[in-house]
Every structure is written in C-alpha cells, then in structure tokens.
Design a protein around this motif. Sequence first.
Motif, PDB file in Angstrom:
ATOM      1  N   HIS A 105       0.819  -1.219   0.000  1.00 56.68           N
ATOM      2  CA  HIS A 105       0.000   0.000   0.000  1.00 56.68           C
ATOM      3  C   HIS A 105       0.851   1.267   0.000  1.00 56.68           C
ATOM      4  O   HIS A 105       0.441   2.294  -0.520  1.00 56.68           O
ATOM      5  CB  HIS A 105      -0.914   0.008   1.222  1.00 56.68           C
ATOM      6  CG  HIS A 105      -0.186   0.186   2.509  1.00 56.68           C
ATOM      7  ND1 HIS A 105       0.561  -0.836   3.077  1.00 56.68           N
ATOM      8  CD2 HIS A 105      -0.034   1.256   3.323  1.00 56.68           C
ATOM      9  CE1 HIS A 105       1.112  -0.407   4.193  1.00 56.68           C
ATOM     10  NE2 HIS A 105       0.763   0.851   4.366  1.00 56.68           N
ATOM     11  N   THR A 106       2.073   1.198   0.593  1.00 60.48           N
ATOM     12  CA  THR A 106       2.912   2.407   0.661  1.00 60.48           C
ATOM     13  C   THR A 106       3.415   2.807  -0.722  1.00 60.48           C
ATOM     14  O   THR A 106       3.901   3.930  -0.898  1.00 60.48           O
ATOM     15  CB  THR A 106       4.112   2.186   1.601  1.00 60.48           C
ATOM     16  OG1 THR A 106       4.831   1.015   1.193  1.00 60.48           O
ATOM     17  CG2 THR A 106       3.659   2.021   3.032  1.00 60.48           C
ATOM     18  N   TYR A 107       3.326   1.905  -1.683  1.00 59.63           N
ATOM     19  CA  TYR A 107       3.738   2.233  -3.046  1.00 59.63           C
ATOM     20  C   TYR A 107       2.609   2.907  -3.828  1.00 59.63           C
ATOM     21  O   TYR A 107       2.865   3.559  -4.838  1.00 59.63           O
ATOM     22  CB  TYR A 107       4.167   0.962  -3.787  1.00 59.63           C
ATOM     23  CG  TYR A 107       5.411   0.322  -3.229  1.00 59.63           C
ATOM     24  CD1 TYR A 107       6.670   0.622  -3.755  1.00 59.63           C
ATOM     25  CD2 TYR A 107       5.343  -0.588  -2.175  1.00 59.63           C
ATOM     26  CE1 TYR A 107       7.816   0.029  -3.253  1.00 59.63           C
ATOM     27  CE2 TYR A 107       6.485  -1.180  -1.659  1.00 59.63           C
ATOM     28  CZ  TYR A 107       7.719  -0.863  -2.204  1.00 59.63           C
ATOM     29  OH  TYR A 107       8.862  -1.446  -1.698  1.00 59.63           O
ATOM     30  N   THR A 108       1.372   2.711  -3.383  1.00 61.28           N
ATOM     31  CA  THR A 108       0.242   3.160  -4.200  1.00 61.28           C
ATOM     32  C   THR A 108      -0.622   4.218  -3.534  1.00 61.28           C
ATOM     33  O   THR A 108      -1.320   4.959  -4.219  1.00 61.28           O
ATOM     34  CB  THR A 108      -0.645   1.958  -4.546  1.00 61.28           C
ATOM     35  OG1 THR A 108      -1.048   1.307  -3.330  1.00 61.28           O
ATOM     36  CG2 THR A 108       0.116   0.953  -5.402  1.00 61.28           C
ATOM     37  N   MET A 109      -0.623   4.285  -2.196  1.00 58.53           N
ATOM     38  CA  MET A 109      -1.544   5.196  -1.531  1.00 58.53           C
ATOM     39  C   MET A 109      -1.100   6.652  -1.685  1.00 58.53           C
ATOM     40  O   MET A 109       0.086   6.943  -1.882  1.00 58.53           O
ATOM     41  CB  MET A 109      -1.694   4.841  -0.049  1.00 58.53           C
ATOM     42  CG  MET A 109      -0.455   5.104   0.789  1.00 58.53           C
ATOM     43  SD  MET A 109      -0.612   4.520   2.502  1.00 58.53           S
ATOM     44  CE  MET A 109      -1.890   5.617   3.124  1.00 58.53           C
ATOM     45  N   GLU A 110      -2.042   7.548  -1.594  1.00 62.20           N
ATOM     46  CA  GLU A 110      -1.754   8.973  -1.659  1.00 62.20           C
ATOM     47  C   GLU A 110      -1.112   9.411  -0.346  1.00 62.20           C
ATOM     48  O   GLU A 110      -1.594   9.076   0.738  1.00 62.20           O
ATOM     49  CB  GLU A 110      -3.050   9.750  -1.886  1.00 62.20           C
ATOM     50  CG  GLU A 110      -3.695   9.521  -3.246  1.00 62.20           C
ATOM     51  CD  GLU A 110      -2.827  10.060  -4.387  1.00 62.20           C
ATOM     52  OE1 GLU A 110      -2.179  11.108  -4.194  1.00 62.20           O
ATOM     53  OE2 GLU A 110      -2.795   9.418  -5.456  1.00 62.20           O
ATOM     54  N   LEU A 111      -0.023  10.172  -0.457  1.00 57.44           N
ATOM     55  CA  LEU A 111       0.674  10.705   0.721  1.00 57.44           C
ATOM     56  C   LEU A 111       0.795  12.215   0.569  1.00 57.44           C
ATOM     57  O   LEU A 111       1.876  12.740   0.263  1.00 57.44           O
ATOM     58  CB  LEU A 111       2.056  10.048   0.860  1.00 57.44           C
ATOM     59  CG  LEU A 111       2.085   8.519   0.989  1.00 57.44           C
ATOM     60  CD1 LEU A 111       3.518   8.015   0.972  1.00 57.44           C
ATOM     61  CD2 LEU A 111       1.388   8.072   2.277  1.00 57.44           C
TER      62      LEU A 111
END
Length: 1919
Positions: free
Chosen positions: A1177-1183
């Motif tokens: 998820h850390t590769y795809t989620m909005e940050l």
Amino acid sequence: MDIDMDIDLSTPETPGIGTPKDNEDAYEYDRRSLETYLASVPYKCESIPEMQGKFQYLVGRLVVSVKSRAWAVANNYDHMIQGWLLLRYPVPTAMRVSLLKLYYELILVPGMDPVLVRGWADMLVKLIDNRGPGSKRKLHLSDMELDWRPLWKVLLKELFPKKRGLDNSRNMVNILLYVADQCKIYYSPNQIEAMLSTFLPLLTRDSYLIVVHVLASFLPRTACEKYVPFLFSLWESLNSHLVDERMLEIMGNLAVEHVTGSAHEEGTESGVPWKDVGIFSESQWTVLMGKCLGSFNIPVGATRGASTTGSHADGQADSQSLQIKKNTNRYNHLAQILVYSMSVDGPPRVIQSQNNEGGLENGLKRFLAGSRGLDTLERLITSTETYFHPSNAGIWTLCLTTFLHRVCAEFAKRWKEEEQSSCRTPLTHRLTPAIKRQFVLILRTPALLSMFSKDPVSMSFAQGALRIMAILQPSLVMPAILERAYSGLESINETHRTTAVLSTLSGVALPLISEHLWLGGQKHLLPLLELCLPGIDLNDPSKTICTTMFLVAVLQSVKIADLTQISSQRIISDDMGDTVMTNVEERLPDGTESDQTLDRAEERALVRDSTAGFADWVVSFFRRVFALYENLPEEGGKRNTTGGKQEESVIKSLKSTIDVICLHLSDPLFDFVLNLTYDYATSNAKSNAVRAFGGLIGCLARVKPEKTIKKFLPYCMEQIEIELRHGASNIRTTSTHGAIPSDTTLHWNMSILRGCMGYGGPSLLQHKGDILKLVSLLVDKTLSERGYTSTGRLVARILNTVTGVHPINSRFVNTDEWDDPAFDQDNFVYWGKLYEAKDVKAEWHVPSEGEIEFALEFLEQIVQPSIVKLETLLDQPKSTWGSVWRNDFCRYLHVVRSSWSGLPTIILEGQKKVVNPCILDGAEMAEFLPVPLRIEAGYTLTDPEDPRYQKVMTHKRQFGNLLHRASIALRESGAEDHIDAILSISRAIDIYLLEYGVTAGTFGALNKGYIIVRDLQRLWSKSKQFSRLVLLKRTQLYHSTRVYLNSMFRQRDELDDDLLRDLVELSLSPYTRVRRQGQSVLMDVMQHYIRSTRFTLPHLLDALAKNTDPDRMKGALYVLSSKSTASYAVKDRQYASRYIETLLNCQHQEKPSIQKLVSTTLIEALGNFTPEGFATHTYTMELPNVDTAISAIQLEYGLPDSQLPLLSKSMSTLNPTLLCKEKTYETMLKSALEVARAPTTHWRYVQAAARLLSHMIRRDIAPSPDVAQFFVESALSDHPSLRACSIRALVRLLRMVKIRSWSRTVEDLWLDNWQNPLSLVVHLDDPQVFMTNLHRPISDTSDRYFVDKLPTGFLVWSKDVKAYRPPGETGPTFVWESSSASVLKVLRQAIDESSWLEKLSSLWAQESSTAGNGTTDVRSDHIAFIKSLYKMFEDRHLETALTVLEPLWQDGDRFKQRAAAEIIQGILRASKHWPSQSSDKAWAWIVPRLPRILSAITPDTVQIWESVFSLQLRYWDPRRNRPLINFIRSLPLEFSGGSPFLMSKSISLIGIMVDCLGQRFEPYAEEYVQLFFDNADTGYAEIRAHIAADLDAVVKIQWHPGYTSTEDLLSAVMTQPDPLRLREVKHRERIQEFVRLFPEWKQARLPPPNQAQSQYDKVGLTLLQFIWTGAHSAFAPAIFPYSAPLLPSFLEMAELNDSSDLQVYSTAVLYVLSAVVPPHEYVETVATMFTEAIVSSTSWRVRLNALPTLAVFWYRNLTSFSEASMTKMMDVLMQCLEDENLEVREMAAKTLSSVLRSSQRHRILPLKEQFVGIVRRARLPSRQAPTYAETLKKLHAGILGIVALIDAYPYTVAPWMPSLCEELAPHATDPPPIAQTIRRCAADFKKTHQDMWHIDQHQFNEDQLQGLSTMLSGNSYYA
C-alpha cells in the motif's frame, strides 16, 4: 542495497570554536566550526559551495526516490546524507527545516516498514541535533513548528493495541515516543491544553504508566507552568518507581530549561518566572527532595531492603505499560533539579561551626550561602554521609556516588555556562563564589570517603566528583587528596588504597600540574612520581595499570627537563602578589611541605628546584620497565601473545606511558634514554620481551626517528645478517609455534627494527638501499612461520610509514612553542596548557615524492619478485606440492599481502567497470546504486592518468589475479595438508578487498578512542578547551572520517566478483578452520561492497541442494543465518522466495547439527517478517503530507520535476516493482504451502512452514483459501506445537477478515481505526447522568447502547465514549467482505463436520506438556480461537458445541474441565454481538449449570474457572453479563463456616467482579465494604486474605476524581488543596470504630494457646493485611487516611509476644508505611501518632517498637518535617533516655544518634552541655540509698546522651568530641549498665576511626588519650 545499516554513522560531540554568539544562527556557527576542521587537515578540502552541490545531488536523489516510492533507495540515500553530515559542513536553515518535515512525515506513513521508520527516526534526530535542555539549538520554534496530532494518531495504535493484535516483539512504540521526545521542542506551547485534553482522559488505574510516558514525551518544555502543578498533584497520588523516573526527568529538564527564568530564548511568553526555589514552589520542592532521598535506597531501621514499594507496584502493571522503555538516569535529573534551582534566594546563614546546620537565627529562617537549594543539598548529604564510607557499603553505594558525580558535573556545567558572555541567566539567578565554596565543602567529605570504595564503579564516580571539585575549588580539595595520596602510596601493603589513590591522582592531574588552576601543586609532582614507581609490578597488574594511568595523566602535559641547569629569564615580580595557602601535613617529603603562605615566586622556585630529580626518576623508571620486561611470561599461543589478558594489558598500558614520557623528554634526557636503551638492546636478547621491547623502541622513534634509526639500524642489520648466516629461522613451518631459543636474537633485532621504522618516512629514505637489501634478505631467508610473519609486519610498517597520512608530534604544546628558548627556561609555567581547536597547529606526515618513489621501488623489488615466485610455484605440477612448496607459497604470499596491508591509501579507487550490477531489469535502476562521495581525503595517488597510479593499479590487479588463480588451484588440489596455504589466501583476499581507506572497525575504534580521551580530559560537558593531544585525535578522526566515506559503497568489478566467489567457496570448505576464516571475511566484505550479498546468495543457496556435502551445507547455513544476511535475504525481491524455499527443503540432510542450523536460520528469517514487510500500500496510496514536504525541498533548491532527469524513469519502475513484490510473495507462499502439505515432510519442517505462513497473512489482501484450509486441518494435528501455531494463525486470519471488512480506508486499515457497524459515539454532556444510565437496564434507557470499555473517567472524562447498539433479535449481525468469502467458506465447511469440534475438544482435553509444574492455566489462544470462530459464524455451530461441552465440564479431570472452560469462555465472548435470540440461548445453557460448576470446583480447577469468570466480566458492559452478575450476587457469603475453601470460592468471585467491573461496581460497593468490615473477625487466614484484598480493591474503585473536563481539573489543581481527592475517606467511621474497640478487645483476649481466636487478633490481622496490600499498590498514598488512625493500635500489636502473626504483620506494616511517600499533611499526623503512642503508652514494649519505626518514618520523610515536629520528636527522645526500662533507654540513644547524624547537628552543642551537666550533677550514692536507682537511671541517661553524640560522627572527630572522653572515663568502672555502655562506645569508636587515626589522634591531648584508653579498660592501644 546490502551494506550494514547498523553502522553508527554518528560522531561524538567534538570541541568546536567556543560558545555560539547570542545573535549567531546555527548555520554561521557551523560554518565557523567547519573552518577549524578544514584548517587542521594537510590537504585542501572542498569549499562549502562544492559540498552543497554534493548535498543537493543527494537530496535530489532522495526526492526522486520518495516521489517514486522507491523506499529502499530512499533508505540508501538517507545513509549517504548521514555520511555527508559527518563532514560537518553547514546545512542551510531552510533546507534543514524542509528535510526535517519530510522525515517527520515519512515516519508517520501508516504501515511503513519499522526498519525504515527506525532509520528515518535516527536521521530526524541527527538533523534536530538536540543536545538537551538549555543548549543552543540548530532551529528555534520560530523556524519550525511541528504538529503533534499526526504522530499521536500513529502512536495510539501502538500504545493501546487490540488484544488479538498484540505483538510483544514490536518496538514501534518506543521509536515513536523517542521521536516525540526529540520533536517536542517544536510543538507549540499553545498546544499544551489540547495535549492535556487528549492525554488525561486516557489515564486510568491500568494506563497510568502509559499516560505518564506520553506526557513526558510530548509536553513542550516551554510555558510549563500550565502543567507542572498538575504533574505534582498526580505524582503525589502515585506509588511507582517508573513514574518517579519520568517525573524527575521532566522536572530536571525543566529546571535546566528555565534557569533563565522569564528570559527564555524563545521569548518571555515561553519562560517561567522563578518561585521559592528555582521554578518550584516550597511544597513542590519538598516533594522533589523527598523523592531524592528515597532514590538513594538507604537502608534504615531493622530492614535493609528496598526503600520503596514502587517497583513492586510497577510489577503489577500490564505488559503493554512495561514494554515502554526509556533509558533515564534519575540521579542526573536529581542533580539538575538541585543545581539549576540554586541562587541567592534567602538570607545567608552565619557559619560558626560545622554543627551550625540550619534553622532559625533571630527568628528568621536562614540558608547556607543564602541559597535554599544549596541548603537542601547540605541536608541531603548530611543525612546520608555515613553511607558513603567503604565499611558501610551496599546497593546504595552506587546510587549515592552516581548522584555525587552527577551533581558535581551539573554544577560545573552551570558554573562554566555562567562564565560565558552569551549566558542568558539573569544575574540574580546566578551562582556565586560563596555558593561554589560551600558546595565543594558539602561534597568534599563524602567524595573523599567514597574514593576508597570497594566497588570500582562507585570509586570511579567518587573520583570523578573529586576531579570536578578540584577544578572548581582546588585549594579546598587538593590538599586533602594529597594528604591521602602520600599515605596511600607509602602504605605498600594496602593495595586497594594505593590503586584508589593513583586513580584519584590521575583524575586531578590538571590542577596538580597547572599553576593556573592551583598554585601549589606542581612541587608535589616529583615526590609523587618517585612514590608511584614501586607500583610498576608485574605481580600486581591492576596496580601497574593504575600507576601508568597516573603517569600518563600528569606527564602528557609536562616537559620532562631539569630546569636547575637553565637560568630563568622570566620576570616574576609582576606576580608577587599572588599567594597560595597550603594545608598539607608537615609529614610530607622534604622539599614538598608548605604549611605556610607562599607567593608565586617562592612556589616557582620550589618547582624549579624539584625538576632536578627528573633525570634520576627517568633512569629509575626505565630500569623498572626493563626489570618488568625480563619477568614477562614467554610469548606464544595462537596469537603469539605475552601471557594472558592481564599481562597484555600491562604491556599496552606501559607502552602508552613510555610513549608519553619519550615524547616530552628534553633533548639531553632523550639522548640519555636513547643511549640507555641502546646499551640494554645490544647487551640483551630476551625471548619473552621481543614484542614489548620493540614497542619501546617505537616510542623513541616516534619522537626522533632520525636519531633512533641512525642509532639502531646498523647494529640490527649486522646482527640479523649474522643470525641468518648462522641458520636462524631456517626450519620451515607454516603454522603458529613456540619461539625457538636459537632464533631469539633474530626476532629481538627484527622487533627493534619494526619499532624504528614505524615513524619518520623521510628518515627512512636516507637508508633506502639498506632497507631494501635487508627486506630482500629476510624474505628469502626467514623460513619459519614466526620469521616470515615478523618480516611481513616489518614490511607493512615500512610502507605505512612512507605512504600514510598521519599526525606527528603529539606533544602538549605546538612545535614552535616547544622549540622556543623561552619555553625551555620556564616550561613549568606551561604545564597543563589547554588549547582551543583553532589554536592547535597540527603537523602531519604527507608522503613526499621521494617516499612515493620508494614505495613504488619497494613494489618492484620486493613485491613483484615474490609474485613471480608465487606464479612459478603455481605452475609446478600438483604432484610436487609438498611441504617445501607449501612453505614457499605461504611466506611469499605473506610478504605480498603484508605489503598491501601497508598501502591502504596509496591510490583512490576510480569508477570501476561493473560487470554484474545485480539489479532487476525494469524494477531497479543502476543509476540508483549508491556510490562513494568522492571527497578529498589525502590519498597518495588520485589521478588515473598518472603513470605511477597505473603502475600501482597494475601491481594490485596482479595480486588479485594471483589470489583468484591460487584459490582455484588449491581448492582443486583438495589436499588436507594445504590448509595453511588456503588460510593464507583467505587472509590475502581480506587484504585485497577490504584494506582500502579505513574499515568500519578501525573507524569505530578511532571514534571510541577519541570519546574516551575527550571525556577523561573534559573540564565540563560543553568545554571547548582541551589538551593538544585530544584536539589532535579530533583532527585525526576528521581525516579518518573523510577516508572512511571514500571507502563506503564500493563497487565490484569482474575480479572482485571472482574473489567473492572464491570467498564463498572457502566459506563452504570441508575444513572447519578454513570455513570459519572464509565466513568471517565474506561477511565483512558484504558490508562494504554494493550488492555483494545478492551476488553471493545464489551460490550459498546452491550449496543447500540435495546430495550436497554436509560440511558445505553447514558453511552456507552459517552465513545465511547471520543477522545481516537473513535480514537482507528475506526482503530481497530476487532471492527472498528461493531463500525460504531452499531452507524449507533442507530435510534431506539428517545430521542434527545441520538441522539445528536450519532451525536457527529460519528463526532469524522469521524475525524479519513484519506485517508491513509484504504490504504494497505504501507504493500506491496517496501521501499528501509527504508530497508537500518534498515540494518544499524542491522549491528550496529550485528543483522542479523537469530538472530531475531520473524521475520519469524511476516512476516507470513502480509497477514492475509492485509486480515483482507480489510475485515474490506468491512464490514464497506457494513454496511454504507445498512443503507444509507434502506427506513426506518432517513435522519440524511442517511446523516451520506453518509459522512462516502465519507470518505471511497480510492486511492489504484477502487471505488465501489454501492457507486457511491447511491451518484448519493442522488445528487437529497430533503435534501440540503445530496445533498451537495453526490456532494462532487462524485467529490472525479471522482478525484480518474482520478488520478488512470494517476498514473504510487504507489508513484506517493500518492504524486500527476500523469501525464495527454496531458502534456509535456517545457524547458526554453530563458524566454523572451517563454513569447513572449505565447502571440501569438497557430496556429502561431511551438511548439503547452498551459501553464495554470505559477507558476514561478516572481522572477526567473524555468528550465522548465508544458504545455499541444492541444487535437485532434474528439474522446475521455482520456481513463480511466479499473478497474473503472463499476463506470463510473453507472454514465453514471444515467446522460443519460434526466430528471437527469433537476432535478438537478431545485434543484440548489431553494433558499438556507443561502440566508437570502443576499449572493448568487456561490458554488464551484457545479462547481467542473459539471466540473468533463463533464471532465470524455466530451461533451456526452452537448446538454442536453445547453437546460436546456437556460431558467435558462434568468430568473431574482438570484438563477436560480446562478444555470445557476455554470453549465456554470463547463462545460467551463471541456472543456479544449475536442476535438476542442466539445469545439468550447460550446464556440459557450456561446459567443453570453455574451452581453445579461452582460446587464442583476443586483446588486443582479453581484457577481455571476463576480465569473464566474474570475474562468474561472484564471489558464487557455489566448489562451484557447480567445473568452472570446476578448469579455471583446471589451467592451466599459465609465467613465462619466449616470449610475455608468452600467459603473462599464465593468471596473470590466477588473480588473478581470488583476487579473487572471497576468503577461500575460502585452501586454495590458500600454494601460489600460494610459486609467485609462486619466479618473482619473471621477465624480463617485464607478468608482474611480475601477480605483484605477485596477491601483494598473496593476502596480503590471508590476513589476516582472524575472531573468533567481537563479545564476543570487544571482549575482545581490551582485552587483546591486536594484536587485529586486523595484525602477523602469514605469509611472513616468504621476505622474509628475499630480504633475505639481495639482496647476493649485487647482486654478480652483469650489466653494462650487460644489467643489466635480472639476478636482482637482476627480483626487486627485483617486490617493489617488490608493496609499491607494497599501499601504495595500503585495508588498506595491513598491508604494513609485509613492507616494513620490505626497506627497506635498497630504499635500495641507489635508488642504481643504470644502472637507471632500479629507481631510480624504489624512490624512489617509499620515499616512498609515508611516506604510510601504520604500526602504531605499526613507526615505530621503520622509522626504525632508515633510520639503520642510513645508518651502515653504504659507498655515499655510499645515504646521500644515505636522508637525505631518513628526513626525510619522520620528519615524517609526528612524533608517534610517542620522544625516544630523535630523539636517535639527530640523532646520525646530525651524523655525516653530516662525511661524506667533499660532497653528503651538504649533504643532512644540509638535513635537520637541517627537523628543527630542525619540532620539535627545544630542541636549538638546545646545537647552536649545538657548531657555533660547531667553527668556532672549525678553522684551515685551507695546501693542501699533509696535514691540509688533513680540516680543511676539519670546518670545512665546522661552517659547514653554523650554516647549518642559520639556515635553521630562515626568516621570523623568533631572539635567538641575529645573533651567528652574526660567526662566518660571516670565512669568506666561504674556499676552496670554504665560501664558496659562506655566500653561499647569506646570499642565502636576504635573500630570506625582506625583508618584515619594517624590524623585524628592529633585532636586529642594526653589526658584525653588516657581517658580514651581507660574507657577501653586497659592500656592505650594508641601508644
């Protein structure tokens, strides 16, 4: 990237350029500091703009990697930025702020890998560079403000994890709290109210520890007046060791932060005005000093145990609270509180005598030096002084000496800070000379006592304190130290005193030798040097090491020269006014005594005359050293060492000493020593001192290499040639062996040559031809292993000398000063000179052109021929490879590798041609592989176009190719007798690959060495002045840092890859020695070369294939099981799945040793599997927050996306990366499942696969049905461990289904913010109405909801509470996510089988393997499993379960009952959200059976069923458990039945209900309290224990302040005397009733042996246990309102000899109440209770017991006693001195002595007059006289009073004491008990004063000595 991420890339705080200017920002200060670093190295370094360019490049790459979510790459560049920071170039403020915000946001990304978070947290801390409170900061609050809420949001999950999600192996909670602690200086003080409103509602009886940790970590230090009063109120109510530590930390930091008062650097609004004592009020100060006294663990009274029950209370806390760790030094914070609260804040006390301790003068309270804080310190030290004495040692000694050292260090720090011009502390707050003087006088005596402590750590702390005091006030401390030094050095039979004195002298070396610090010490140097020479003794290594430490400490800052031969030109007349008073005893050696005032000229004349002894001392020293060398054990062993570790330590310490001495010899003395050493060297050859003597020669060569080489080289060459000509070292060997006597002279001279050639490269050039000729001869002629290894060391030394860059001339002054004729004339004036970094003129050896040519010539003439010979040897047929071949190979190879080990910096490696970068196409980029920073570091040859560079590279590659060829050839030969040759190759590969620049180990050692010498010489914590030696080490460390950074992130070319393969093969060798050596080298190489781990993994994994030799497997497993390899392998996208698959397929090899290694490797691998590790998820989620922080960096550096060329390419790797990660996961899962399911798999491997599969259950994707199927099947396995693992996995799997179903966003998923569909939020407008509604049936309330957990309302109510709506009557309550439907189907199908649950229950009902220890605890995993199943499928299988349960719970077997209990418990807990029809069905089955279950409980099963009741009642709304609660409430409570066990079953259930319901039990509380009080007279001890525990629990839950809001609480703290309502007693009437009835019951006690059945005894024991239980809880202070009225009754119970239980309990309770800090007003109350009991009691036993307990209570609450209470207590003691009973009189005398010793010394002189008057007036009449008994009693009272005065000073002789001997002596023969009292006093006096009697006896005149002798009844032992 597979470098070692655990390398500490931090450097110690190093001395800079002075204190920052007040208006200077951090960037400018760093820039000025950098200039000193750059100026100190011998080469031109990069400018700031150049390095900013490199920094921008690194930050740009970091930005690209974060934007493209390449987290591993970001981690690599994070490490490179850390390396850049080591160079100390300044970071612009704006960029520092931007980077800090980026790292802060990265840490807060939900579900980020903890390993990455830890690294980013470290980087965040480095950028903040917070050096503690009061220090200058890189950034101010105006520069950067951080938001604490996002961090709190992430932290909340870790602080309060869901029960089924608890993972004790996680350390995220500590990482995040650490981040908060470091960032809190950037949390706005305006947020304090919001923080308190968030944190305080969470404080409950269970969570108090967690909330205190949070408060300490988050609350800003600024504007602290908003929360400090509350913290003190909270602190007062808690009894906790951990809370004490955190609170002291907070208060210590605040005291330092606000020493400036309102003049805070962040602005006046951030400051805090000073109050009564510093920033604290009088009442707060009293609390702090009470905690301080309690922290010392002083044993008082009869008990010598812990001085607090806080640690016991902490042990009862839950595991989550105890998981939070914070390394704090409470004594450091106590010292901060005391020191930073000192100022002139009161009227000064007139110092009249040492007994004038304090109190009132003319009706006005006065303080020592006018400082309340200092006055408190004096009282603390006075009260503990006797415990500093070595004869009174214990666990408290370390506490006291730690405090002593820290308080001195903090005082020196503050004193020096206030000397700085930039100090912001107002003048009115500053320390004064009077405070400083009195401070030293207070601490001097305890420090002098502790310097002889038997504990080495305590001794070092005491010596450290003396060192600081000697710098602060040398005239007060140094004479006392010297006095003890001379006596200690003269008493040769007391080794401990000698070593202690030498260590202390080492610490005070600077004031001893520097006239600028203390005028009067220098003349003592020579006498002390002469006295310490006998300390060089091989038979006593510790004394020798202490002696060398002293010699190094004093002589490293002294020029050793005879100044009497040089006329002084110094004009001294200007200094004639300076004088010094010395107080050293007259018995000091001739020429050193100074009992009078001397001016500076006279002192200097004495020093000058004393230097005449230097020459003789130097001769004596070297002869002593030669004698020690001659007595050394023979050299030998594997490492060719001299003796054991102790002898090696002695040799090293001696070498350091000789080095310092030689360095500081004057030219005449150096020549003398050189000749002396030459004479010894040429007339001796000692086989046992070869290495040691070579080291001595090296010390001479370091100072004057040219002279030394010229002196020794011709002789040594001649001797070596002679020895070789006559057959020395001609026996061929290749392994370590003992020294051959005939080779001694050869090795002796070779060792001398090594020493000569270690320094002075230019000097070696003058003898170049001779050296090359000699080395060539040695290479050819030394055939033995010892011979050719010695040659190798010589070769390495020569090449390192000519090509190395290293500092030279480490003398204590710069060379231009040393060479100045004026310096020679009066160099003693410069002794101890200190420098700032900018003033040191460092001198370096930098290779000249001639030296470079010499090195090249050496390579051509020595190394190249050796390589040719090696090539020739390899060309020979393998059949000719015998012992001669092997010897030739080993010795020539040794010469070659030794040569390269001496050339680590001869060339700077350029860009290599990387043949195999080991990157995944599409998913990784070669451009992102890290590269060295390429900075200037003094490498000899840096231009690849330079012919010399090319020549060196050619030689090196030739060496590498040779190694590769030799490795293959020797491996192919396979001969066992070639092991030595193979080991040589392994070591040579180590040299080739790693001997470049500086290795991590060498850099770490340099770093550590610098820290040690810096801390040893640091005058105060922020000192910028050091000896020149320290600053040279600082310079050397900076140079090494530059070299080290060039040697990190090294690339691999084809030859490197070949050698890596060779190392892998060596690591897999069948020979253990070869294998271990190869593994060691290989793992070192993996830490330095990029992607070397990935390169070697396939080769290592291939070695685990079937039919592989067991030894090869073992070698591979050793490497794969190392922490660094395993942590890399499980995360490597290319080989992770193969790594796991290969390990799981290792069962083909049955050897136990290999299977053990496989198990270890798998455990190590599993330790790196985290829930976040597999997630994508850390590769795809909005940050958005991370992106905002990145944008700020791009804006700051002007780096738009268009100027980031790699960004688009990096973004293109994101999808391949995700695919690769998912593919790796799927492959690994499939492999593990195949192994687990294969019928041929051994059960251990099935279990390992099961654990692996359990760890691989993810949050971000639905679980696999196949995995679920496997676990369901394995849950019925016959193997208990596999079954347990499967059950845990199923619980985890079902939990993931639940949280995935209830999570709305990815963030909710990872922060555990999922929402149950039935949940709702109830807003609390009126908490009282809310609680009233909770006690009503749910059908009677308008808002129908359950509140299961009430994590608020104890201290403050939160604004809302989480509640649940009741489910419907029918139908499924929840709908689970569709993606998990297949998993649930698998589970449903398995459980639907009627036999599944039956088989499961039968397995659970089996006897467990842990039952042997008698425990049958319920298993929480089993309960969680049943709960999860029935929560997921509701009542689908309820009937089946009830059918299975029926026979189980009725069976008498405890294991079957346990299985039934676990299933019942799981079903009941699962039924919480069932439709009401289903849950009613479950209750309908269980309720009728409860009476039968209860009646069938036996002692074997009681723990099982009590656990069931406890688990069911806890964390559930009582209305859900109404049937169970009604059942418990309906139970008849008997207290006087026939069976204690039967009665205890009902009572214990009430206790469980009280504990679980907590605050919600209140409606029933009063009823049960009265019931328990009414039945306190039960005759059964077990029932009394239950009643006491239940009473304590009920009383605790009735106390809850429960404020509506945080604002109300804070307002109450400011306005009310008891804001936490700690003193409210709900049952005062019952306690008073007991107090009234006890005398009646005592009169009615039954006679023995039936006394135990008396009402008095039974009720008394119940109440005693009630108080005892309460005193050991975390809320123990709340027990005092109950215990205080009972104290007189407890005292009377303690006198009853016919009831041992009453005696033991009452005595224990009386003492334990002293171990709890009471609310402040109860101090006086309890003391009054004690004194009234003593005065009014008619029983002498009550008085006898009350006196020691009163003394203990008084001592532990010393700081809270008022003067009136002290006077009252003293009156009581005086009254008891005249008691009719002898034992009471003697106890009163002991108590009086301890009271006077601890605090009341100002009363001594009046008491002395009073007691002497009594003795003089009392004239004993004849025995027949009627007044005889009364007179004897009065006389004895006076004698006891005098004895008490003498005993008050056990280790010193006060001025008034000798005269008392004349008063006591005439009564030494009086009738008993007077004579016995006097003799006992004299014997104790003799025992405690014998150590210092040689000094103390001078205070007695002849008559007084005679009187003392008479008291002892015999001739004087002092004669």
